[in-house]
Design a protein around this motif. Structure first.
Motif, PDB file in Angstrom:
ATOM      1  N   SER A  46       0.806  -1.220   0.000  1.00  0.00           N
ATOM      2  CA  SER A  46       0.000   0.000   0.000  1.00  0.00           C
ATOM      3  C   SER A  46       0.838   1.268   0.000  1.00  0.00           C
ATOM      4  O   SER A  46       0.310   2.336  -0.236  1.00  0.00           O
ATOM      5  N   GLN A  47       2.132   1.155   0.269  1.00  0.00           N
ATOM      6  CA  GLN A  47       3.034   2.302   0.215  1.00  0.00           C
ATOM      7  C   GLN A  47       4.234   1.898  -0.618  1.00  0.00           C
ATOM      8  O   GLN A  47       4.554   0.720  -0.721  1.00  0.00           O
ATOM      9  N   SER A  48       4.897   2.877  -1.189  1.00  0.00           N
ATOM     10  CA  SER A  48       6.106   2.524  -1.930  1.00  0.00           C
ATOM     11  C   SER A  48       7.113   1.921  -0.956  1.00  0.00           C
ATOM     12  O   SER A  48       7.113   2.231   0.229  1.00  0.00           O
ATOM     13  N   LEU A  49       7.936   1.034  -1.459  1.00  0.00           N
ATOM     14  CA  LEU A  49       8.925   0.351  -0.624  1.00  0.00           C
ATOM     15  C   LEU A  49      10.291   0.945  -0.933  1.00  0.00           C
ATOM     16  O   LEU A  49      10.925   0.560  -1.917  1.00  0.00           O
ATOM     17  N   PRO A  50      10.729   1.912  -0.129  1.00  0.00           N
ATOM     18  CA  PRO A  50      12.036   2.504  -0.381  1.00  0.00           C
ATOM     19  C   PRO A  50      13.143   1.520   0.005  1.00  0.00           C
ATOM     20  O   PRO A  50      12.881   0.506   0.646  1.00  0.00           O
ATOM     21  N   GLY A  51      14.341   1.825  -0.374  1.00  0.00           N
ATOM     22  CA  GLY A  51      15.469   0.991   0.036  1.00  0.00           C
ATOM     23  C   GLY A  51      15.608   1.022   1.541  1.00  0.00           C
ATOM     24  O   GLY A  51      15.050   1.888   2.215  1.00  0.00           O
ATOM     25  N   PRO A  52      16.344   0.079   2.089  1.00  0.00           N
ATOM     26  CA  PRO A  52      16.479   0.016   3.544  1.00  0.00           C
ATOM     27  C   PRO A  52      17.265   1.202   4.091  1.00  0.00           C
ATOM     28  O   PRO A  52      18.100   1.779   3.406  1.00  0.00           O
ATOM     29  N   ALA A  53      16.966   1.533   5.332  1.00  0.00           N
ATOM     30  CA  ALA A  53      17.724   2.546   6.059  1.00  0.00           C
ATOM     31  C   ALA A  53      18.780   1.826   6.885  1.00  0.00           C
ATOM     32  O   ALA A  53      18.682   0.622   7.125  1.00  0.00           O
ATOM     33  N   SER A  54      19.781   2.555   7.304  1.00  0.00           N
ATOM     34  CA  SER A  54      20.884   1.953   8.041  1.00  0.00           C
ATOM     35  C   SER A  54      21.192   2.798   9.264  1.00  0.00           C
ATOM     36  O   SER A  54      21.067   4.013   9.235  1.00  0.00           O
ATOM     37  N   GLU A  55      21.594   2.117  10.340  1.00  0.00           N
ATOM     38  CA  GLU A  55      22.017   2.817  11.546  1.00  0.00           C
ATOM     39  C   GLU A  55      23.044   1.970  12.287  1.00  0.00           C
ATOM     40  O   GLU A  55      23.143   0.768  12.073  1.00  0.00           O
ATOM     41  N   GLU A  56      23.780   2.626  13.148  1.00  0.00           N
ATOM     42  CA  GLU A  56      24.788   1.939  13.965  1.00  0.00           C
ATOM     43  C   GLU A  56      24.103   1.086  15.019  1.00  0.00           C
ATOM     44  O   GLU A  56      23.036   1.432  15.507  1.00  0.00           O
ATOM     45  N   SER A  57      24.726  -0.042  15.343  1.00  0.00           N
ATOM     46  CA  SER A  57      24.251  -0.860  16.453  1.00  0.00           C
ATOM     47  C   SER A  57      25.461  -1.305  17.254  1.00  0.00           C
ATOM     48  O   SER A  57      26.603  -1.103  16.844  1.00  0.00           O
ATOM     49  N   SER A  58      25.227  -1.957  18.365  1.00  0.00           N
ATOM     50  CA  SER A  58      26.337  -2.417  19.204  1.00  0.00           C
ATOM     51  C   SER A  58      27.174  -3.489  18.513  1.00  0.00           C
ATOM     52  O   SER A  58      28.340  -3.657  18.810  1.00  0.00           O
ATOM     53  N   SER A  59      26.563  -4.197  17.549  1.00  0.00           N
ATOM     54  CA  SER A  59      27.297  -5.274  16.868  1.00  0.00           C
ATOM     55  C   SER A  59      27.716  -4.899  15.446  1.00  0.00           C
ATOM     56  O   SER A  59      28.157  -5.746  14.706  1.00  0.00           O
ATOM     57  N   GLY A  60      27.569  -3.648  15.056  1.00  0.00           N
ATOM     58  CA  GLY A  60      27.961  -3.229  13.707  1.00  0.00           C
ATOM     59  C   GLY A  60      26.916  -2.309  13.107  1.00  0.00           C
ATOM     60  O   GLY A  60      26.713  -1.199  13.571  1.00  0.00           O
ATOM     61  N   ARG A  61      26.227  -2.804  12.084  1.00  0.00           N
ATOM     62  CA  ARG A  61      25.205  -2.014  11.385  1.00  0.00           C
ATOM     63  C   ARG A  61      23.875  -2.764  11.393  1.00  0.00           C
ATOM     64  O   ARG A  61      23.849  -3.992  11.421  1.00  0.00           O
ATOM     65  N   VAL A  62      22.810  -2.014  11.341  1.00  0.00           N
ATOM     66  CA  VAL A  62      21.471  -2.582  11.200  1.00  0.00           C
ATOM     67  C   VAL A  62      20.819  -1.918   9.995  1.00  0.00           C
ATOM     68  O   VAL A  62      20.830  -0.695   9.874  1.00  0.00           O
ATOM     69  N   CYS A  63      20.306  -2.731   9.101  1.00  0.00           N
ATOM     70  CA  CYS A  63      19.518  -2.257   7.960  1.00  0.00           C
ATOM     71  C   CYS A  63      18.076  -2.602   8.237  1.00  0.00           C
ATOM     72  O   CYS A  63      17.789  -3.705   8.687  1.00  0.00           O
ATOM     73  N   TRP A  64      17.169  -1.700   7.957  1.00  0.00           N
ATOM     74  CA  TRP A  64      15.758  -1.990   8.189  1.00  0.00           C
ATOM     75  C   TRP A  64      14.902  -1.255   7.170  1.00  0.00           C
ATOM     76  O   TRP A  64      15.307  -0.251   6.608  1.00  0.00           O
ATOM     77  N   GLY A  65      13.739  -1.818   6.937  1.00  0.00           N
ATOM     78  CA  GLY A  65      12.777  -1.205   6.031  1.00  0.00           C
ATOM     79  C   GLY A  65      11.374  -1.568   6.467  1.00  0.00           C
ATOM     80  O   GLY A  65      11.128  -2.660   6.977  1.00  0.00           O
ATOM     81  N   ASP A  66      10.463  -0.615   6.295  1.00  0.00           N
ATOM     82  CA  ASP A  66       9.062  -0.808   6.665  1.00  0.00           C
ATOM     83  C   ASP A  66       8.200  -0.942   5.416  1.00  0.00           C
ATOM     84  O   ASP A  66       8.483  -0.315   4.396  1.00  0.00           O
ATOM     85  N   MET A  67       7.151  -1.745   5.522  1.00  0.00           N
ATOM     86  CA  MET A  67       6.190  -1.877   4.429  1.00  0.00           C
ATOM     87  C   MET A  67       4.817  -2.156   5.016  1.00  0.00           C
ATOM     88  O   MET A  67       4.698  -2.580   6.167  1.00  0.00           O
TER      89      MET A  67
END
Length: 177
Positions: A46-67
């Motif tokens: 129901s919404q466009s699916l953009p590429g994942p976002a990225s942020e720092e985490s304690s173990s490296g990087r986290v990529c996430w995306g909502d749909m």
């Protein structure tokens, strides 16, 4: 894959930026959208699916995306129990997919209201429409690994949605028949 069902997708805090590795993410998104919009699927995005976002985490990087996933046929949009069946089946299938150490799917039931008819009265009748919000997150030692794992998680989600679509078609046929 770890799977959580929540009442509402939590807001993301902190510095968020577009994930690197856009080619890998773009291909995963393209394949996902083609499969979900195919005739094999009861669903649509129901919404466009953009590429994942990225942020720092304690173990490296986290990529996430909502749909947000909806039923393609409007008649199923107001069927709350059908949406709960969808969520239950997705939880069952996603728990068996991918690595629980690096992938997380968070699911929630969302709702909105749409006018049912164009009545002339002051109060227009409304019908509640449901959808399933999904946040897919992947962890990696680097941004590139997190993006690749996110794409793999998206492929797992795609397969779970297509299988669930077949499952729900059989359920709907039994209910009607």
């Amino acid at each position: 894959m770890r799977v959580k069902a929540v009442g509402e997708l939590p807001k993301r805090l902190g510095a968020v930026r577009t994930a690197s590795g856009e080619t890998a993410a773009s291909l995963a998104i393209k394949n996902f959208l083609l499969a979900i919009e195919s005739d094999d699927s009861l669903f649509c995005i129901s919404q466009s699916l953009p590429g994942p976002a990225s942020e720092e985490s304690s173990s490296g990087r986290v990529c996430w995306g909502d749909m947000v996933i909806e039923f393609r046929q409007a008649e199923y949009g107001s069927n709350r129990s059908l949406h709960f069946l969808l969520i239950e089946k997705l939880i069952e299938l996603l728990k068996e997919a991918g690595s629980a150490d690096t992938l997380l799917a968070t699911l929630c039931l969302t709702s909105g209201s749409i006018p049912v008819s164009q009545s002339r009265s002051e109060e227009k009748p409304v019908q509640k429409q449901f959808a399933v919000g999904i946040r897919l997150a992947a962890e990696g030692e680097s941004a590139e690994r997190a993006v690749l794992r996110w794409g793999l998680g998206l492929a797992h989600l795609q397969q779970a949605l297509l299988f669930t679509s077949r499952h729900l078609r059989m359920h709907l046929a039994q209910v009607k028949g």
